[in-house]
Design an enzyme around this catalytic site. Structure first.
Site, short mmCIF file in Angstrom:
data_model
loop_
_atom_site.label_atom_id
_atom_site.label_comp_id
_atom_site.label_asym_id
_atom_site.label_seq_id
_atom_site.Cartn_x
_atom_site.Cartn_y
_atom_site.Cartn_z
N ARG A 49 39.77 44.39 41.24
CA ARG A 49 40.63 44.59 40.07
C ARG A 49 41.52 43.37 39.84
NH1 ARG A 49 43.26 50.30 41.58
NH2 ARG A 49 43.48 49.16 43.53
N ASP A 51 44.97 41.73 37.57
CA ASP A 51 46.21 42.15 36.95
C ASP A 51 46.27 41.76 35.48
OD1 ASP A 51 47.23 43.17 39.33
OD2 ASP A 51 48.08 41.24 39.92
N TYR A 109 38.82 33.01 43.65
CA TYR A 109 39.75 32.83 42.54
C TYR A 109 40.00 31.34 42.30
CZ TYR A 109 41.25 37.73 42.19
OH TYR A 109 41.30 39.07 41.99
N ARG A 196 48.65 34.43 43.53
CA ARG A 196 49.79 33.92 42.74
C ARG A 196 51.00 33.63 43.63
NH1 ARG A 196 50.17 38.40 38.24
NH2 ARG A 196 52.05 37.22 37.66
#
Length: 255
Positions: A49, A51, A109, A196
């Site tokens: 998932r 954000d 990522y 992040r």
């Protein structure tokens, strides 16, 4: 029949991947489109998932088709019913044992930072802007302390619901490409906001405000409050999961 899909999306205008009772989500848009193709309700399971505001280069999902359609029909039919910011890249029949989340051996990522004095215009939805000069070499050196299996509590969001904070980072590279600083990270799995928060703790190193050893010290300290702030969502893209070759999925998501 179980079917796997590769899905690309611009997450800017969505409240994230996961279906919600209010607001637009990528999962909600995809399920609605597939349900129209099938003329039957369809629910999908994703590899990971994302954000609100985070993009997907090749998210992988699976679902059990209640009707027969050829793979081209699933792709074109879904795309014709999706908003312009979401596209199904491919569809493939997979064994019943395949699970988009649990079969994934790792996730990847990329975080993109536009590092110049002037803000972005064309790329504003896909990068984070940093006006101060960044030392990508120092950021890369600092990031190497995070490789391997560790307790990543220092880089875990307070709202994270994972059972524990141990994750294994398989690769973490920082490089400069022209005006952009690119951070690529691969791990077996990620905590909420983990990427992040790592980026937010590498940026002070790049600016020269913190020493190269600082991210490693944060990792050892396991204190989220001591680490850097959470970097903006706009610069983050989920490149996709990786699966073992025996699943015979497209090369972009195969190990």
């Amino acid at each position: 029949m179980r079917i796997a899909l590769g899905v690309e999306y611009d997450g800017t205008d969505f409240l994230g991947w996961q279906r919600l009772t209010h607001g637009a989500t990528v999962q909600g848009a995809l399920e609605q489109a597939l349900s129209r193709v099938a003329a039957h309700p369809i629910e999908v399971t994703c590899a990971g998932r994302t954000d609100a505001g985070v993009h997907g280069r090749c998210q992988v999902v699976h679902f059990d088709a209640p009707v027969e359609r050829d793979m081209r029909g699933w792709v074109l039919g879904a795309c014709s019913n999706l908003p312009a910011s979401v596209a199904v890249l491919w569809a493939q029949a997979v064994p019943e044992a395949f699970h988009a989340r649990f079969a994934a051996r790792s996730r990847r990522y990329r975080y993109a930072i536009l590092n110049r004095p002037v803000r972005a215009a064309l790329d504003a939805r896909y990068v984070t802007w940093e006006r101060l000069p960044l030392d990508a070499g120092a950021m890369h050196a600092a990031a190497q302390a995070l490789l391997g299996e560790h307790d990543f509590s220092a880089f875990r969001a307070v709202s994270c619901q994972a059972a524990h904070a141990r994750r294994c980072v398989l690769g973490l590279q920082v490089r400069r490409e022209g005006a952009q600083v690119i951070i690529d990270i691969e791990a077996n799995a990620f905590l909420h906001h983990m990427v992040r928060n790592i980026v937010g703790s590498l940026l002070p190193v790049g600016r020269g405000q913190r020493p190269v050893a600082w991210p490693g010290e944060l990792l050892a300290g396991r204190n989220r409050e001591a680490a850097g702030p959470t970097a903006p969502a706009s610069g983050l893209t989920f490149l996709g999961p990786r699966y073992e070759n025996h699943w015979q999925l497209p090369a972009e998501v195969s190990a």
